[in-house]
Design an enzyme around this catalytic site. Structure first.
Site, PDB file in Angstrom:
ATOM      1  N   HIS A 127       0.820  -1.211   0.000  1.00 55.23           N
ATOM      2  CA  HIS A 127       0.000   0.000   0.000  1.00 55.23           C
ATOM      3  C   HIS A 127       0.854   1.262   0.000  1.00 55.23           C
ATOM      4  CE1 HIS A 127      -0.635   0.429   4.676  1.00 55.23           C
ATOM      5  NE2 HIS A 127       0.497   0.978   4.314  1.00 55.23           N
ATOM      6  N   GLU A 132      -4.951   0.688  -0.472  1.00 50.51           N
ATOM      7  CA  GLU A 132      -4.716  -0.732  -0.248  1.00 50.51           C
ATOM      8  C   GLU A 132      -4.773  -1.501  -1.572  1.00 50.51           C
ATOM      9  OE1 GLU A 132      -3.652  -1.473   2.579  1.00 50.51           O
ATOM     10  OE2 GLU A 132      -4.939  -0.954   4.263  1.00 50.51           O
TER      11      GLU A 132
END
Ligand code: GLP
Length: 233
Positions: A127, A132
């Protein structure tokens, strides 16, 4: 790694004295921030035209909380360099409405012409900020439900037990539009994800791999984080 990264920020500011400079939280850049602050003080670097932009923040936390992204930047950059509040644009993780807080940051950043320089870290899952794996690429700033890996890792930042489940982050669209991007990684635990980010085609599965879509992108590693990166690259 930290010396080189601090040099990159300083030289960008010297060449662009009204720049917006995005800085990540986390442990990796702390050495860079210490060196940057020290050198900026010693050389009386003119920061009066600079706006510092926070990359991300844990929802529920802000500068009042030890271990928050804002508090890290307060400790290592904003307090030592006496940066005025009107030269700081940061997510307030305690804002009553997280989506509105993200919109506020996007609007204020766009009024300043967007990001110029971004200093980033990488999570164990690849990330960037709180973008993410499988992140949409078109987002400017947004609220994220944190990946399990990120939740587990979060405890390293807090002395007390704080359960975090969401984050606010600048999105990949905003990050990628920066004029210059530097990604930092240190330590053996980042070696595998760095190798994937460097060796695989840019893909939202590994958000850090998308950074190579920016023409002025550089990765600065220590030897442990770079152990699986081929030296010819
Ligand atoms: C954290 C932060 C990021 C940071 C990354 C790596 O969760 N949201 O801004 O760059 O993960 O953190 P560290 O440098 O502590 O490994």
């Amino acid at each position: 790694m930290s010396e080189l990264a601090a040099e990159r920020i300083i030289s960008y500011i010297k060449q662009n004295p009204t720049a917006t400079i995005c800085l990540a939280g986390g442990y990796t850049p702390i050495g860079t921030y210490q060196i940057f602050s020290q050198k900026a003080k010693e050389s009386k670097l003119d920061l009066t035209g600079i706006t510092f932009v926070g990359l991300d923040e844990w929802v529920g936390l802000n500068g009042a909380d030890k271990g928050s992204c804002r508090e890290t930047l307060d400790e290592y950059i904003f307090r030592p360099l006496h940066v005025r509040e009107d030269h700081i644009l940061f997510f307030d993780g305690k804002a009553a409405n997280s989506d509105k807080e993200c919109s506020r940051v996007v609007e204020e950043l766009e009024q300043k012409g967007g990001l110029d320089f971004a200093l980033l870290g990488i999570g164990l899952n690849g990330h960037v900020g709180f973008n993410e794996p499988h992140v949409p690429m078109e987002q400017k700033a947004h609220v994220v439900t944190l990946d399990d890996v990120t939740r587990d890792v979060s405890s390293k930042y807090f002395k007390e037990v704080i359960k975090v489940s969401q984050g606010m982050t600048l999105g990949m669209k905003t990050i990628l539009s920066s004029d210059q991007i530097v990604l930092l990684a240190s330590g053996a635990e980042k070696a595998e994800i760095i190798a994937q980010a460097v060796n695989e085609k840019p893909s939202p599965e590994i958000p850090a791999s998308l950074l190579s879509l920016n023409k002025n992108f550089e990765i600065i590693l220590d030897s442990e984080a770079g152990r699986y990166v081929e030296s010819s690259r």
